[in-house]
Design an enzyme around this catalytic site. Sequence first.
Site, PDB file in Angstrom:
ATOM      1  N   ARG A 358       1.526  22.814  97.632  1.00 41.96           N
ATOM      2  CA  ARG A 358       1.910  21.654  96.953  1.00 41.96           C
ATOM      3  C   ARG A 358       1.280  21.382  98.026  1.00 41.96           C
ATOM      4  NH1 ARG A 358       8.187  22.039  97.613  1.00 41.96           N
ATOM      5  NH2 ARG A 358       7.433  23.565  98.939  1.00 41.96           N
ATOM      6  N   ARG A 367       0.951  22.920  88.568  1.00 38.04           N
ATOM      7  CA  ARG A 367       2.418  22.964  88.617  1.00 38.04           C
ATOM      8  C   ARG A 367       3.359  21.637  87.364  1.00 38.04           C
ATOM      9  NH1 ARG A 367       6.616  22.658  89.438  1.00 38.04           N
ATOM     10  NH2 ARG A 367       8.348  23.485  91.260  1.00 38.04           N
ATOM     11  N   ASP A 403       7.146  34.803  94.464  1.00 33.41           N
ATOM     12  CA  ASP A 403       7.347  34.953  94.897  1.00 33.41           C
ATOM     13  C   ASP A 403       8.421  35.718  95.180  1.00 33.41           C
ATOM     14  OD1 ASP A 403       9.021  32.157  96.463  1.00 33.41           O
ATOM     15  OD2 ASP A 403      10.730  33.667  96.582  1.00 33.41           O
ATOM     16  N   TYR A 479      18.615  35.471 100.509  1.00 35.88           N
ATOM     17  CA  TYR A 479      19.463  34.738  99.942  1.00 35.88           C
ATOM     18  C   TYR A 479      20.135  34.802  98.633  1.00 35.88           C
ATOM     19  CZ  TYR A 479      14.630  32.031 100.874  1.00 35.88           C
ATOM     20  OH  TYR A 479      14.411  31.218 102.056  1.00 35.88           O
TER      21      TYR A 479
HETATM   22  O1  CP3 Z   1       0.390  31.569  98.896  1.00 38.48           O
HETATM   23  C1  CP3 Z   1       1.015  32.633  99.206  1.00 38.48           C
HETATM   24  O2  CP3 Z   1       1.692  32.491 100.130  1.00 38.48           O
HETATM   25  C2  CP3 Z   1       1.693  33.477  97.718  1.00 38.48           C
HETATM   26  C3  CP3 Z   1       3.054  32.714  96.978  1.00 38.48           C
HETATM   27  C4  CP3 Z   1       4.102  32.798  97.892  1.00 38.48           C
HETATM   28  C5  CP3 Z   1       5.432  32.252  97.390  1.00 38.48           C
HETATM   29  N1  CP3 Z   1       6.994  32.380  98.683  1.00 38.48           N
HETATM   30  C6  CP3 Z   1       5.369  31.213  96.607  1.00 38.48           C
HETATM   31  C7  CP3 Z   1       5.882  29.930  97.045  1.00 38.48           C
HETATM   32  C8  CP3 Z   1       4.734  33.505  98.666  1.00 38.48           C
HETATM   33  C9  CP3 Z   1       4.074  34.786  99.401  1.00 38.48           C
HETATM   34  C10 CP3 Z   1       6.681  33.244  99.070  1.00 38.48           C
HETATM   35  C11 CP3 Z   1       6.951  34.126 100.008  1.00 38.48           C
HETATM   36  C12 CP3 Z   1       8.803  33.352 100.101  1.00 38.48           C
HETATM   37  N2  CP3 Z   1       9.352  33.556  99.017  1.00 38.48           N
HETATM   38  C13 CP3 Z   1       9.009  33.533 101.466  1.00 38.48           C
HETATM   39  C14 CP3 Z   1       8.270  34.440 102.545  1.00 38.48           C
HETATM   40  C15 CP3 Z   1       7.454  33.567 103.041  1.00 38.48           C
HETATM   41  C16 CP3 Z   1       8.059  32.439 104.043  1.00 38.48           C
HETATM   42  O3  CP3 Z   1       7.858  31.466 103.728  1.00 38.48           O
HETATM   43  O4  CP3 Z   1       8.791  32.986 104.918  1.00 38.48           O
HETATM   44  C17 CP3 Z   1      10.490  33.060 101.356  1.00 38.48           C
HETATM   45  C18 CP3 Z   1      11.381  33.786 102.280  1.00 38.48           C
HETATM   46  C19 CP3 Z   1      10.515  32.715  99.886  1.00 38.48           C
HETATM   47  C20 CP3 Z   1      11.654  31.352  98.744  1.00 38.48           C
HETATM   48  C21 CP3 Z   1      10.930  30.469  99.081  1.00 38.48           C
HETATM   49  N3  CP3 Z   1      10.456  30.176  97.975  1.00 38.48           N
HETATM   50  C22 CP3 Z   1      11.508  29.661  99.518  1.00 38.48           C
HETATM   51  C23 CP3 Z   1      12.287  29.152 100.872  1.00 38.48           C
HETATM   52  C24 CP3 Z   1      10.573  28.488  99.264  1.00 38.48           C
HETATM   53  C25 CP3 Z   1      11.300  26.918  98.856  1.00 38.48           C
HETATM   54  C26 CP3 Z   1       9.637  26.622  99.564  1.00 38.48           C
HETATM   55  C27 CP3 Z   1       9.892  24.902 100.009  1.00 38.48           C
HETATM   56  O5  CP3 Z   1       8.625  24.449 100.390  1.00 38.48           O
HETATM   57  O6  CP3 Z   1       9.819  24.678  98.676  1.00 38.48           O
HETATM   58  C28 CP3 Z   1      10.219  29.194  97.573  1.00 38.48           C
HETATM   59  C29 CP3 Z   1       9.545  27.901  96.342  1.00 38.48           C
HETATM   60  C30 CP3 Z   1       8.040  28.664  96.735  1.00 38.48           C
HETATM   61  N4  CP3 Z   1       7.634  29.755  96.849  1.00 38.48           N
HETATM   62  C31 CP3 Z   1       7.088  27.652  96.432  1.00 38.48           C
HETATM   63  C32 CP3 Z   1       5.732  28.566  96.549  1.00 38.48           C
HETATM   64  C33 CP3 Z   1       4.485  28.291  96.399  1.00 38.48           C
HETATM   65  C34 CP3 Z   1       7.190  26.422  96.219  1.00 38.48           C
HETATM   66  C35 CP3 Z   1       7.282  25.963  94.802  1.00 38.48           C
HETATM   67  C36 CP3 Z   1       6.914  24.977  94.334  1.00 38.48           C
HETATM   68  O7  CP3 Z   1       7.760  23.761  94.195  1.00 38.48           O
HETATM   69  O8  CP3 Z   1       5.941  24.844  93.303  1.00 38.48           O
END
Ligand code: CP3
Length: 675
Positions: A358, A367, A403, A479
């Site tokens: 984002r 998005r 994700d 989770y």
């Molecule tokens: O570019 C990259 O690194 C690849 C994409 C990626 C995402 N999630 C996209 C995403 C990766 C590698 C992840 C891994 C992930 N997801 C983890 C492990 C890495 C870390 O950050 O510790 C975890 C714990 C998650 C679970 C998760 N998914 C969370 C906590 C969230 C919310 C984050 C937030 O800031 O809102 C997500 C959603 C998520 N996954 C987004 C993205 C780009 C945001 C989605 C959006 O609203 O566009």
Amino acid sequence: MKGDPEHRSFGRKRMRGSVQPAMSIDFQGKRVFSFATRQAAEMETLITQAGGNPQVVPSMREVPVDHHAEALRFADMLFAGWIDAVVLMTGVGTRLLIQSVSAKHDPSQFISKLKEIEIIALGPKPIAALKELGITPTITVPEPYTSADLLSVLDEDYPPSTRRIAVQEYGQKNPEFIQGLQDRGAEVLSVPLYRWELPDDIGPLQRAVGEIISGTPQPVDFCLFTSGAQVRHLFRVARWDGQEEALRESFKTICVGSVGPIASRAVREHGFSVDFEPDRTKMSHLVREMARRGHDLLLKKRVAVKNGIDTNRWRRTDMLWDASPLEITSPQDSVFVKACRRQETPYTPIWIMRQAGRYQREYLRIRKNVSMLELCQTPELASEVTLMAVDRLGVDAAIIFADILLVTQPMGCHLDFVKGKGPVISNPVRTGQDVAALRDVDADEFTYLLDALRITRKALRPDIGLIGFAGAPFTVASYMVEGGKSSNYVNTKTMMYQDEACWHRLMEKLTRVLIKYLNAQIASGADVVQVFDSWAGSLSPDDYSRYVFPHVKHLIGSLDKSAPVINFSTGNPMLLPLMKKAGGDVIGLDWRCDLGQAWSLLGDEVAVMGNLDPVVLYATPERIRSAAKSILDKAQGRPGHIFNLGHGVLPDMPPENVAELVDAVHELSARQPNR
Ligand code: CP3
């Protein structure tokens, strides 16, 4: 001219092999065309400062319409109490409006009347013009966005229905916006103040068209547009000379930059494509980011043309690298994959966790039309977003857009990503029965992800690694059990401590699926896989050993050995020796540990990834560089360091600082050729 155009254009590799790395923001003397008019001199300076050979051809003439009459009509309506709101589109227009009104009315009366209505200012320039008069707009739209963006801000802050809205118009009319207001039930008074015409002497524009088409006296490599009118005028002149088609054709091999969505739309309407649009609608950002990324984008575009791709209408996923002049043609020999294997590399590779996200305008635009789940589960889109991050940043690896929680969906979890809240699982797994009900799924449940990997690997530059990933069993389980993010993991740990057998059954089930999930990713094109155990740091070493370690060890030990594994966690460096024992060719470090000490503790048999505090990216470029340098110094150029942040990019980080970090690491780590 030195050598073959493709090689000359490939600045990055040349820079990396040399002892004195070139500046990263450097057009390397290439020809850069611009059609800026009001800011022609500023544009010329910016291009020169960025190492380019500028060719600035003014393309417009500002013709005031009878602005007195228009402005006075506005004033009359305002004094008559007819107007509820005014939308100010430009700084010039705002000043012109006020000056014209002041010729007849008492300025202070006019200003106080204006203050009674809603003042909507689009971007910084009208805001500045208003400030000179001591007026603060009531609604501001931070950047000059498209009509659609502006309308959606109004929908939220000032629903137009039944309001009487005056719109200061400029240059070309904005029928879409006016129509949008009318569709919402507003009455609109249009206040046109000036319009753009072709310059009196169109000779320079004609010559520019000729140069772009013929590539003489010098081939044109870069073309920057800072307004839609520039595109229209260039093409209007070409059309008069019967050259429109030839001009469009020549843009197939020119790297095209556009300052923002409005200029980009004009480019697309004229049948060619934008290769780079900066995250901020600013001329200086356009020039700097194009000087930074343009060489790679130009190479890509010219290789695409050789491979028969119509680069005037293409998506990133169409790319083919068959006729590539790159020295490295297999990802296995890429700097990134070699570093994962602790082989010598000419510089330290870098990628960034959450590199697509984002914080980027381009991501937000995609998005806006789809949910997070739809984005992940539409292979073409997930791949497009994955490739976009590489195009914008110049990183050494792509990570597939997905994700860690997707894996839980076919197992039976009701997963959603909720705005402002993050991931939510509405049917958390809390009991032995819940665990028993979870499905053991095969990789064919994740065809969307495997397709996205295949599409991405095909379109991705062969010397850039592709990373597949999964959550580690503990982090995914947390989770599933909590139903979302958690601070103390009370439910998860309670299951662990109170019903150990149930806990292990959950971990075993998850691990079985994760093994299939990751191996299928490797088979579908992932060169490296990362296991994210982001929340394992909440455990003591004893608890990690007892409740988590055997499962991670089993997971990593069961993966196809052809792809190196990155084992990543955060928060508790005391776990590092255990993580190493659990497996992984690379151990991912967060910023809370010292990279030098952590690597000594782990020993030279593993590579390390990390570990800049992400929050450093809010600082100045100088501070970012010095922070990157201190980490590189700790790694001492030993083979097996992959640079990364200690955790992901945050949504409000300045995107240009992320690009700055990538360049800083490449430059500062460039090793002498004989090392
Ligand atoms: O570019 C990259 O690194 C690849 C994409 C990626 C995402 N999630 C996209 C995403 C990766 C590698 C992840 C891994 C992930 N997801 C983890 C492990 C890495 C870390 O950050 O510790 C975890 C714990 C998650 C679970 C998760 N998914 C969370 C906590 C969230 C919310 C984050 C937030 O800031 O809102 C997500 C959603 C998520 N996954 C987004 C993205 C780009 C945001 C989605 C959006 O609203 O566009």
